[in-house]
Design a protein around this motif. Structure first.
Motif, PDB file in Angstrom:
ATOM      1  N   GLU A 149     -74.597 -17.192 -16.164  1.00  0.00           N
ATOM      2  CA  GLU A 149     -75.147 -18.528 -16.410  1.00  0.00           C
ATOM      3  C   GLU A 149     -74.681 -19.538 -15.367  1.00  0.00           C
ATOM      4  N   ARG A 150     -73.478 -19.385 -14.851  1.00  0.00           N
ATOM      5  CA  ARG A 150     -73.017 -20.258 -13.757  1.00  0.00           C
ATOM      6  C   ARG A 150     -73.848 -20.018 -12.494  1.00  0.00           C
ATOM      7  N   LEU A 151     -74.196 -18.764 -12.262  1.00  0.00           N
ATOM      8  CA  LEU A 151     -75.070 -18.470 -11.121  1.00  0.00           C
ATOM      9  C   LEU A 151     -76.460 -19.082 -11.332  1.00  0.00           C
ATOM     10  N   TRP A 152     -76.962 -19.051 -12.567  1.00  0.00           N
ATOM     11  CA  TRP A 152     -78.237 -19.716 -12.850  1.00  0.00           C
ATOM     12  C   TRP A 152     -78.182 -21.172 -12.390  1.00  0.00           C
ATOM     13  N   ASP A 153     -77.062 -21.823 -12.724  1.00  0.00           N
ATOM     14  CA  ASP A 153     -76.917 -23.247 -12.389  1.00  0.00           C
ATOM     15  C   ASP A 153     -76.852 -23.484 -10.889  1.00  0.00           C
TER      16      ASP A 153
ATOM     17  N   ARG B 278     -73.220  -8.038  -6.023  1.00  0.00           N
ATOM     18  CA  ARG B 278     -74.217  -8.387  -5.023  1.00  0.00           C
ATOM     19  C   ARG B 278     -75.395  -9.115  -5.652  1.00  0.00           C
ATOM     20  N   ILE B 279     -75.948 -10.063  -4.915  1.00  0.00           N
ATOM     21  CA  ILE B 279     -77.178 -10.737  -5.312  1.00  0.00           C
ATOM     22  C   ILE B 279     -78.285 -10.270  -4.373  1.00  0.00           C
ATOM     23  N   ARG B 280     -79.410  -9.934  -4.944  1.00  0.00           N
ATOM     24  CA  ARG B 280     -80.555  -9.445  -4.179  1.00  0.00           C
ATOM     25  C   ARG B 280     -81.755 -10.331  -4.476  1.00  0.00           C
TER      26      ARG B 280
ATOM     27  N   SER C 285     -94.164 -14.753  -3.639  1.00  0.00           N
ATOM     28  CA  SER C 285     -94.332 -16.194  -3.739  1.00  0.00           C
ATOM     29  C   SER C 285     -94.592 -16.495  -5.206  1.00  0.00           C
ATOM     30  N   PRO C 286     -93.558 -16.852  -5.933  1.00  0.00           N
ATOM     31  CA  PRO C 286     -92.224 -17.198  -5.453  1.00  0.00           C
ATOM     32  C   PRO C 286     -91.293 -15.980  -5.358  1.00  0.00           C
ATOM     33  N   HIS C 287     -90.233 -16.144  -4.569  1.00  0.00           N
ATOM     34  CA  HIS C 287     -89.157 -15.156  -4.519  1.00  0.00           C
ATOM     35  C   HIS C 287     -88.406 -15.195  -5.855  1.00  0.00           C
ATOM     36  N   VAL C 288     -87.737 -14.093  -6.174  1.00  0.00           N
ATOM     37  CA  VAL C 288     -86.909 -13.994  -7.372  1.00  0.00           C
ATOM     38  C   VAL C 288     -85.519 -13.546  -6.928  1.00  0.00           C
ATOM     39  N   LEU C 289     -84.477 -14.270  -7.348  1.00  0.00           N
ATOM     40  CA  LEU C 289     -83.095 -13.846  -7.079  1.00  0.00           C
ATOM     41  C   LEU C 289     -82.570 -13.126  -8.314  1.00  0.00           C
ATOM     42  N   TRP C 290     -81.753 -12.079  -8.073  1.00  0.00           N
ATOM     43  CA  TRP C 290     -81.211 -11.317  -9.187  1.00  0.00           C
ATOM     44  C   TRP C 290     -79.863 -10.708  -8.835  1.00  0.00           C
ATOM     45  N   ALA C 291     -79.066 -10.483  -9.872  1.00  0.00           N
ATOM     46  CA  ALA C 291     -77.769  -9.833  -9.718  1.00  0.00           C
ATOM     47  C   ALA C 291     -77.982  -8.327  -9.851  1.00  0.00           C
ATOM     48  N   GLU C 292     -77.396  -7.601  -8.899  1.00  0.00           N
ATOM     49  CA  GLU C 292     -77.556  -6.149  -8.860  1.00  0.00           C
ATOM     50  C   GLU C 292     -76.388  -5.476  -9.580  1.00  0.00           C
TER      51      GLU C 292
ATOM     52  N   PRO D 152     -83.214  -1.884 -11.962  1.00  0.00           N
ATOM     53  CA  PRO D 152     -82.338  -2.598 -12.893  1.00  0.00           C
ATOM     54  C   PRO D 152     -81.856  -3.902 -12.260  1.00  0.00           C
ATOM     55  N   HIS D 153     -82.076  -5.011 -12.949  1.00  0.00           N
ATOM     56  CA  HIS D 153     -81.703  -6.313 -12.394  1.00  0.00           C
ATOM     57  C   HIS D 153     -81.467  -7.327 -13.506  1.00  0.00           C
ATOM     58  N   CYS D 154     -80.588  -8.257 -13.228  1.00  0.00           N
ATOM     59  CA  CYS D 154     -80.309  -9.372 -14.129  1.00  0.00           C
ATOM     60  C   CYS D 154     -80.766 -10.632 -13.386  1.00  0.00           C
ATOM     61  N   THR D 155     -81.872 -11.194 -13.826  1.00  0.00           N
ATOM     62  CA  THR D 155     -82.517 -12.287 -13.101  1.00  0.00           C
ATOM     63  C   THR D 155     -81.655 -13.544 -13.075  1.00  0.00           C
ATOM     64  N   LEU D 156     -81.614 -14.176 -11.889  1.00  0.00           N
ATOM     65  CA  LEU D 156     -80.878 -15.429 -11.691  1.00  0.00           C
ATOM     66  C   LEU D 156     -81.821 -16.610 -11.476  1.00  0.00           C
TER      67      LEU D 156
END
Length: 178
Positions: free
Chosen positions: A18-22, A77-79, A84-91, A125-129
């Motif tokens: 959740e801190r990464l979300w912020d 790692r963050i991937r 469009s749009p890009h998606v950031l996620w925690a690996e 497998p990914h946890c969306t940020l």
């Protein structure tokens, strides 16, 4: 409405994600993850076919997590998914449990009913940020992802089935402690 089956972190360890979300919200067109009103999670399947209702999806998830205890996932790692749009996620560093659950769900429900990104051989497998990285902030977001240099561990302790949008938990089960 679509259905998703997930495991989520419904405990204090989720605050790391959740801190990464912020932080990631600085790169987004508009905030995405906090706006969901839903905790950090891994999604195993999304169904928007009328052939798969909540009872079928939930039964598959219950069978997939039978015998599974709460589990910890380490992230180093963050991937990103390009688009469009890009998606950031925690690996996740290790994904044996995640792969086992996904394989069980895919064996229980014909993957042809599942969203193409969640089918066997394609699912990552990914946890969306962040879901809505602005095109003009894409390079900054990728630089942020590449600069991530720490490790965090999150406990995933609840299996659920949700309908969305908006996210509504239809069924959930706390996983037993190991």
């Amino acid at each position: 409405m679509a259905l998703a089956i997930n495991v989520r972190a419904d405990n204090n360890s989720a605050s790391e994600i959740e801190r990464l979300w912020d932080q990631v919200v600085a790169f987004e067109v508009e905030p995405s993850m906090r706006a969901l009103g839903y905790r950090p999670h891994f999604t195993f399947a999304i169904y928007d076919s009328p052939a798969i209702d909540e009872k079928i999806a939930w039964a598959a998830m219950l069978a997939a997590v039978a015998g599974e205890a709460q589990f910890r996932i380490e992230f180093k790692r963050i991937r990103w998914f390009a688009g469009s749009p890009h998606v950031l996620w925690a690996e996740p560093s290790s994904n044996e449990v995640l792969t086992r659950i996904h394989s069980s769900v895919s064996a229980a429900i014909d993957p042809a009913h599942c969203h193409p990104h969640y089918r066997p051989g394609v699912w990552t497998p990914h946890c969306t940020l962040g879901l809505r990285i602005a095109d003009e902030r894409r390079d900054d977001a990728i630089a942020f992802a590449r600069s991530f240099d720490r490790s965090m561990e999150v406990l995933f302790d609840v299996a659920d089935c949700v309908a969305f949008p908006p996210v509504q938990v239809i069924a959930e089960q706390r996983l037993p402690r190991s």
